[in-house]
Scaffold this motif. Sequence first.
Motif, PDB file in Angstrom:
ATOM      1  N   MET A 100       3.692   0.961 -14.021  1.00 17.69           N
ATOM      2  CA  MET A 100       4.006  -0.323 -14.641  1.00 17.69           C
ATOM      3  C   MET A 100       5.072  -1.074 -13.854  1.00 17.69           C
ATOM      4  SD  MET A 100       3.363  -2.296 -17.301  1.00 17.69           S
ATOM      5  CE  MET A 100       2.637  -1.204 -18.522  1.00 17.69           C
ATOM      6  N   ARG A 101       6.023  -0.348 -13.322  1.00 24.51           N
ATOM      7  CA  ARG A 101       7.112  -1.002 -12.593  1.00 24.51           C
ATOM      8  C   ARG A 101       6.593  -1.755 -11.368  1.00 24.51           C
ATOM      9  NH1 ARG A 101      12.423   2.135 -10.067  1.00 24.51           N
ATOM     10  NH2 ARG A 101      13.375   0.300  -9.092  1.00 24.51           N
ATOM     11  N   THR A 102       5.672  -1.139 -10.640  1.00 19.76           N
ATOM     12  CA  THR A 102       5.112  -1.792  -9.457  1.00 19.76           C
ATOM     13  C   THR A 102       4.327  -3.040  -9.845  1.00 19.76           C
ATOM     14  OG1 THR A 102       4.920   0.366  -8.389  1.00 19.76           O
ATOM     15  CG2 THR A 102       3.692  -1.444  -7.412  1.00 19.76           C
ATOM     16  N   ALA A 103       3.506  -2.917 -10.890  1.00 14.51           N
ATOM     17  CA  ALA A 103       2.702  -4.057 -11.327  1.00 14.51           C
ATOM     18  C   ALA A 103       3.587  -5.213 -11.776  1.00 14.51           C
ATOM     19  CB  ALA A 103       1.769  -3.630 -12.458  1.00 14.51           C
ATOM     20  N   LEU A 104       4.619  -4.901 -12.548  1.00  9.82           N
ATOM     21  CA  LEU A 104       5.523  -5.955 -13.014  1.00  9.82           C
ATOM     22  C   LEU A 104       6.278  -6.591 -11.850  1.00  9.82           C
ATOM     23  CD1 LEU A 104       6.959  -4.330 -16.270  1.00  9.82           C
ATOM     24  CD2 LEU A 104       5.312  -6.215 -16.098  1.00  9.82           C
ATOM     25  N   SER A 105       6.626  -5.790 -10.848  1.00  5.08           N
ATOM     26  CA  SER A 105       7.300  -6.349  -9.667  1.00  5.08           C
ATOM     27  C   SER A 105       6.392  -7.327  -8.937  1.00  5.08           C
ATOM     28  CB  SER A 105       7.723  -5.217  -8.724  1.00  5.08           C
ATOM     29  OG  SER A 105       8.662  -4.369  -9.330  1.00  5.08           O
ATOM     30  N   VAL A 130      -2.248 -12.136  -8.975  1.00  7.52           N
ATOM     31  CA  VAL A 130      -3.578 -11.629  -9.342  1.00  7.52           C
ATOM     32  C   VAL A 130      -3.612 -10.108  -9.259  1.00  7.52           C
ATOM     33  CG1 VAL A 130      -5.993 -11.540  -8.610  1.00  7.52           C
ATOM     34  CG2 VAL A 130      -4.803 -13.734  -8.711  1.00  7.52           C
ATOM     35  N   LEU A 131      -3.098  -9.555  -8.163  1.00 10.45           N
ATOM     36  CA  LEU A 131      -3.103  -8.107  -7.997  1.00 10.45           C
ATOM     37  C   LEU A 131      -2.256  -7.432  -9.074  1.00 10.45           C
ATOM     38  CD1 LEU A 131      -3.890  -5.611  -6.356  1.00 10.45           C
ATOM     39  CD2 LEU A 131      -1.884  -6.033  -4.905  1.00 10.45           C
ATOM     40  N   GLY A 132      -1.082  -7.994  -9.348  1.00  8.48           N
ATOM     41  CA  GLY A 132      -0.223  -7.417 -10.373  1.00  8.48           C
ATOM     42  C   GLY A 132      -0.861  -7.430 -11.746  1.00  8.48           C
ATOM     43  N   GLY A 186       0.788  -1.220   0.000  1.00  9.62           N
ATOM     44  CA  GLY A 186       0.000   0.000   0.000  1.00  9.62           C
ATOM     45  C   GLY A 186       0.821   1.271   0.000  1.00  9.62           C
ATOM     46  N   ARG A 187       2.113   1.163   0.261  1.00  7.61           N
ATOM     47  CA  ARG A 187       2.996   2.332   0.214  1.00  7.61           C
ATOM     48  C   ARG A 187       3.459   2.657  -1.204  1.00  7.61           C
ATOM     49  NH1 ARG A 187       5.447   3.016   5.333  1.00  7.61           N
ATOM     50  NH2 ARG A 187       3.828   2.600   6.904  1.00  7.61           N
ATOM     51  N   PHE A 188       3.233   1.755  -2.139  1.00  7.65           N
ATOM     52  CA  PHE A 188       3.713   1.949  -3.511  1.00  7.65           C
ATOM     53  C   PHE A 188       2.584   2.423  -4.421  1.00  7.65           C
ATOM     54  CE2 PHE A 188       6.548  -1.167  -1.588  1.00  7.65           C
ATOM     55  CZ  PHE A 188       7.796  -0.675  -1.930  1.00  7.65           C
ATOM     56  N   ASP A 189       2.956   2.951  -5.552  1.00  8.22           N
ATOM     57  CA  ASP A 189       1.990   3.428  -6.538  1.00  8.22           C
ATOM     58  C   ASP A 189       1.636   2.281  -7.474  1.00  8.22           C
ATOM     59  OD1 ASP A 189       0.485   4.716  -8.395  1.00  8.22           O
ATOM     60  OD2 ASP A 189       2.070   6.052  -9.119  1.00  8.22           O
ATOM     61  N   LEU A 190       0.452   1.739  -7.318  1.00  3.98           N
ATOM     62  CA  LEU A 190       0.035   0.599  -8.131  1.00  3.98           C
ATOM     63  C   LEU A 190      -0.404   1.000  -9.529  1.00  3.98           C
ATOM     64  CD1 LEU A 190      -1.882  -1.591  -5.545  1.00  3.98           C
ATOM     65  CD2 LEU A 190       0.499  -1.686  -6.239  1.00  3.98           C
ATOM     66  N   THR A 191      -0.379   2.285  -9.834  1.00  2.45           N
ATOM     67  CA  THR A 191      -0.690   2.712 -11.201  1.00  2.45           C
ATOM     68  C   THR A 191       0.550   2.674 -12.092  1.00  2.45           C
ATOM     69  OG1 THR A 191      -0.269   5.068 -10.788  1.00  2.45           O
ATOM     70  CG2 THR A 191      -2.488   4.233 -10.323  1.00  2.45           C
TER      71      THR A 191
END
Length: 441
Positions: A252-257, A340-342, A245-250
């Motif tokens: 691409m880098r976060t989603a790929l991680s 799933v979240l990613g 929740g501390r990261f920006d899920l919008t």
Amino acid sequence: MSISIKLPDESVREFEEETSIEDVAASISCGLEHAVAGKLNGKLVDLSTPLQDGALVEIVTRDSAEGQKIAREKSRGTGRIVALDAARGLAVIGMYLQHFALNETNGSIVSGNTTLLFVLCGGISYSIMAGRMMDRGMEPAAFRTRMLARAVFIDMIGYLLIMLNTPFGVILPAYAALFVLALVLIRRSTRVLVTTAAVLLAVSPPLMILGGSVLSEAYLLGDMAGGPMSALALAPAFVAGMAIGRFDLTKMRTALSLVSSGTIMLIVSKLLGTFVLPGLSRSFEEWLVSVQGTAGAEPDQYAIWPHNVAPPLWHNLLSIAPHSASTFQTMLGLGAAFLVLGLACLVPQKISAVLKPFVGVGRVALTMYAAQFVVIWALEISGAKYDIGAIPFGDLFVAAVATVTGWLIARLPTGPLETAMRRFDRVFSNLGPVTGPTISR
């Protein structure tokens, strides 16, 4: 008691007295997922700002020039909420599959994993709420009061569902305990949260197994540390969610991680479960028998403590079975939850409509979660058979019904239990910002 709210097209709508701009956004065509802020009598305000009778309200959407500017300034924007609600909705739908249409095909996907996905999303939401608290200048005491009130409400709903005595476990009391226990972490750094989640992944299983033996009849303590449905067993997923929740899920880098780390955790867990744990588990159980002997008679519940407790089920430490809450099963479930979240976060904004059915379920997750136990209780009372997993396409039917039901309930401003929880919050907590409203994340 209702209040009248004016909209920019000069129409007037009636809402409940406790309505916020967020509720107005959810009730009109722009949809809550596109709202980034609101205007109250021409002044830019937070989505959670409460409204009074006669207020002129305008919803600032992401598609507008002003909304795009706000989204750029506040990078943790609406895409995050859409992905989070979609993932939470998928978790609830998975629970319906597990309870109404479990079979060999879907069992390896939903059994145990949906619970961890649900709890992971809860940790993310918790972290987001804490972040908004800091942004709005809310006193920490006010946030603690709000979370304690929410924990009491969720706990009461959980025990009411337990009283129905359905064949399935209810995680809400443990979930409520996490809302309280996590208060010590809201101001900690992301590094501390990640480290805490990793430590809990290792130490929670033996402690919850011991708690399942010693605290099995101590209901409140059992909710916190008494076995695989306790807060201690679910804590690694919740704290991991707080870190995410501390990261920006919008981004691409976060989603790929999330996708890559989830895939790695899944592969490692599957390999361990296939090639390592079976043999290691047999050796461990043989050693336990040599040390403890074979299981004897059932403990005497009327004996003095600790002679009235069952022996700890230490063999579950090396299990990867659903709901065993071992390190390996939790890592497997968290890997699936991350994946799933990613994947939900990777869905581009232009085609985010594909997530809307699941977003609807996620927005009323508490209502949908409770509803399944009420339905099961009613079916049990009537003597009807409700396990249709063996019927061709029975699982698809259950998933479709759950999705459509959640989507229909989500057409309301908020779900019934979500509305009740919000009112409960406002009765027992002071949520007003100290420095005035700012733009919501």
